[in-house]
Design an enzyme around this catalytic site. Structure first.
Site, PDB file in Angstrom:
ATOM      1  N   TYR A 141      57.781  25.927  57.596  1.00  0.00           N
ATOM      2  CA  TYR A 141      59.032  25.334  58.325  1.00  0.00           C
ATOM      3  C   TYR A 141      60.172  25.101  57.311  1.00  0.00           C
ATOM      4  O   TYR A 141      61.212  25.314  57.443  1.00  0.00           O
ATOM      5  CB  TYR A 141      58.976  24.391  58.843  1.00  0.00           C
ATOM      6  N   LYS A 191      43.437  28.536  55.728  1.00  0.00           N
ATOM      7  CA  LYS A 191      43.525  30.168  55.663  1.00  0.00           C
ATOM      8  C   LYS A 191      43.359  30.400  54.137  1.00  0.00           C
ATOM      9  O   LYS A 191      43.956  31.115  53.575  1.00  0.00           O
ATOM     10  CB  LYS A 191      44.561  30.762  56.327  1.00  0.00           C
ATOM     11  N   ASP A 223      41.854  30.874  62.086  1.00  0.00           N
ATOM     12  CA  ASP A 223      41.548  31.966  63.229  1.00  0.00           C
ATOM     13  C   ASP A 223      40.140  31.768  63.954  1.00  0.00           C
ATOM     14  O   ASP A 223      40.235  31.648  65.243  1.00  0.00           O
ATOM     15  CB  ASP A 223      41.451  33.505  62.846  1.00  0.00           C
ATOM     16  N   ASP A 247      51.558  23.799  64.888  1.00  0.00           N
ATOM     17  CA  ASP A 247      52.359  24.390  66.013  1.00  0.00           C
ATOM     18  C   ASP A 247      51.819  25.191  66.921  1.00  0.00           C
ATOM     19  O   ASP A 247      51.784  25.021  68.157  1.00  0.00           O
ATOM     20  CB  ASP A 247      53.779  25.023  65.438  1.00  0.00           C
ATOM     21  N   ASP A 251      49.622  24.005  70.749  1.00  0.00           N
ATOM     22  CA  ASP A 251      50.050  24.570  72.071  1.00  0.00           C
ATOM     23  C   ASP A 251      48.574  25.268  72.961  1.00  0.00           C
ATOM     24  O   ASP A 251      48.663  25.039  74.067  1.00  0.00           O
ATOM     25  CB  ASP A 251      51.019  25.872  72.050  1.00  0.00           C
TER      26      ASP A 251
HETATM   27  C1  IPM Z   1      56.958  21.453  68.605  1.00  0.00           C
HETATM   28  C2  IPM Z   1      58.163  22.499  68.951  1.00  0.00           C
HETATM   29  C3  IPM Z   1      58.975  22.440  67.669  1.00  0.00           C
HETATM   30  C4  IPM Z   1      58.341  23.024  66.405  1.00  0.00           C
HETATM   31  C5  IPM Z   1      60.318  23.353  67.927  1.00  0.00           C
HETATM   32  C6  IPM Z   1      61.198  22.969  69.098  1.00  0.00           C
HETATM   33  C7  IPM Z   1      61.050  23.497  66.695  1.00  0.00           C
HETATM   34  O1  IPM Z   1      57.558  23.726  69.184  1.00  0.00           O
HETATM   35  O2  IPM Z   1      57.299  20.425  68.289  1.00  0.00           O
HETATM   36  O3  IPM Z   1      55.841  22.042  68.571  1.00  0.00           O
HETATM   37  O4  IPM Z   1      58.133  24.007  66.271  1.00  0.00           O
HETATM   38  O5  IPM Z   1      57.654  22.079  65.629  1.00  0.00           O
HETATM   39 MG    MG Z   2      55.287  23.817  69.248  1.00  0.00          MG
END
Ligand code: IPM
Ligand code: MG
Length: 364
Positions: A141, A191, A223, A247, A251
């Site tokens: 990032y 990784k 992975d 990230d 999710d």
């Molecule tokens: C998260 C979000 C953020 C990230 C975005 C909105 C920049 O996806 O907090 O997971 O990628 O960190």
């Molecule tokens: Mg995110």
């Protein structure tokens, strides 16, 4: 006790979910005699529209003067053009960086009553109780170089995955500290079969492990970890992971609990230890969901549960935190659901109603 809190509602459903979380927080204040002094600021798309920048100086200053920050969400299609110079997300990333919030905690718990809201088989998600520790201010990032340019053979772009030993050490330490207070199992995700930065990550994790003989450390490729999270999620206790990998996998892991709308998050500027109050930013893990904005549809529980994390980590109020978490569980047990977690026979409610229900329970 008195606390100063910066509230940054942001974009999309951000204002709606923060309103409900603030409602719950104020109810906690009333019940346990704490005074939460709230100050509001702009971040993201709303800030771009008003001031031309995603993170105005005033907002940063205000956050620095507070004990914690509560954030809704940032971003939306209006600001999504890849050619634009300022992006809502940059505001959030800069805020994380400037406030030194290197440790992002994302707990994933399966509420037994929500088992029917997930896509996975009940026997697979039964007993899931894990926490991600995501590195938040380094890696892909923030690494330099990071840019796009033109060459005679077309356009090129680069992002850099950079980690220093110190950055890895402090985040791995957060993982060990949390594991120590839980089931004492830490999985370090990398990784290392391909990436140099992952090889350093693995070496440093192994070195820090020497200080935590009571915690079992396992290295896992990202992975394989993505697969294991679906195959046997109850296997995990604490996972420590770099920014980009975290990230993605958080999710994925949110789906274990039925919805991204249930996943809270705490971004801390220090190592959480019993009795220490750490500056932190609290936000749901979901985005701004622009298509749901203004419809009283969004699930406010990720933000409400983020307030519980705030009470625990930044305000040193574990009893109050537990009260909020119990209230959420009770409301779910009574059958109330927002659209994202609703199933046959349950009572569908809106954002505001869900907030009211939880606040009512918290009020006792
Ligand atoms: C998260 C979000 C953020 C990230 C975005 C909105 C920049 O996806 O907090 O997971 O990628 O960190
Ligand atoms: Mg995110």
């Amino acid at each position: 006790m008195r606390f100063k809190l910066a509230v940054l509602p942001g974009d999309g459903i951000g204002p709606e979910v923060t309103t409900e979380a603030v409602k719950v927080l104020q109810t906690v204040g009333g019940r346990f005699s704490h005074d939460f002094n709230l100050q509001y600021g702009q971040l993201g798309g709303v800030a771009i529209d008003e001031t031309g920048v995603a993170l105005p100086d005033d907002t940063l200053k205000m956050c620095k003067a507070c004990d914690a920050v509560l954030l809704g969400a940032v971003g939306g299609p209006r600001w999504d053009d890849p050619r634009v110079k300022v992006r809502p997300e940059d505001g959030l990333l800069t805020l994380r960086k400037k406030l030194g919030l290197f440790a992002n905690l994302r707990p994933v718990r399966v509420f037994p009553v929500l088992v029917d809201a997930t896509n996975l088989k009940p026997e697979v998600i039964k007993g899931v109780d894990l926490i991600f520790v995501r590195e938040l201010t380094g890696g892909l990032y923030f690494g330099r170089p990071k840019r796009q340019w033109r060459t005679s053979r077309g356009r090129r772009a680069v992002d850099s995955m950079v980690y220093s030993e110190l950055e890895i050490e402090r985040i791995v330490r957060v993982g060990f500290e949390l594991a120590r207070g839980r089931r004492k199992k830490l999985v370090s995700v990398d990784k290392a079969n391909v990436l140099e930065s992952s090889r350093l990550w693995r070496q440093v994790a192994t070195e820090v492990a020497g200080e935590y003989p009571d915690v079992e450390l396992e290295h896992m490729f990202v992975d394989a970890c993505a697969m294991r999270l679906i195959q046997n999620p109850a296997y995990f206790d604490v996972l420590v992971i770099s920014n980009m990998f975290g990230d993605i996998l958080t999710d994925e892991a949110s789906m274990l609990s039925g919805s991204l709308g249930m996943l809270a998050s705490a971004s801390l500027a220090g190592v959480p230890q019993a009795g220490a109050d750490i500056f932190g930013l609290y936000e749901p893990s979901h985005g701004s969901a622009p298509r749901r904005a203004g419809l009283n549809m969004a699930n406010p529980l990720a933000t409400v549960l983020s307030v519980a994390l705030m009470l625990r980590y930044s305000f040193g109020l574990p009893r109050e935190a537990q009260t909020v978490e119990d209230a959420v569980e009770e409301v779910l047990e009574e059958g109330y659901r927002t659209y994202d977690i609703v199933s046959e026979g349950k009572i569908k409610v809106g954002t505001k109603e869900m907030g009211d229900l939880v606040a009512k329970k918290v009020g006792g």
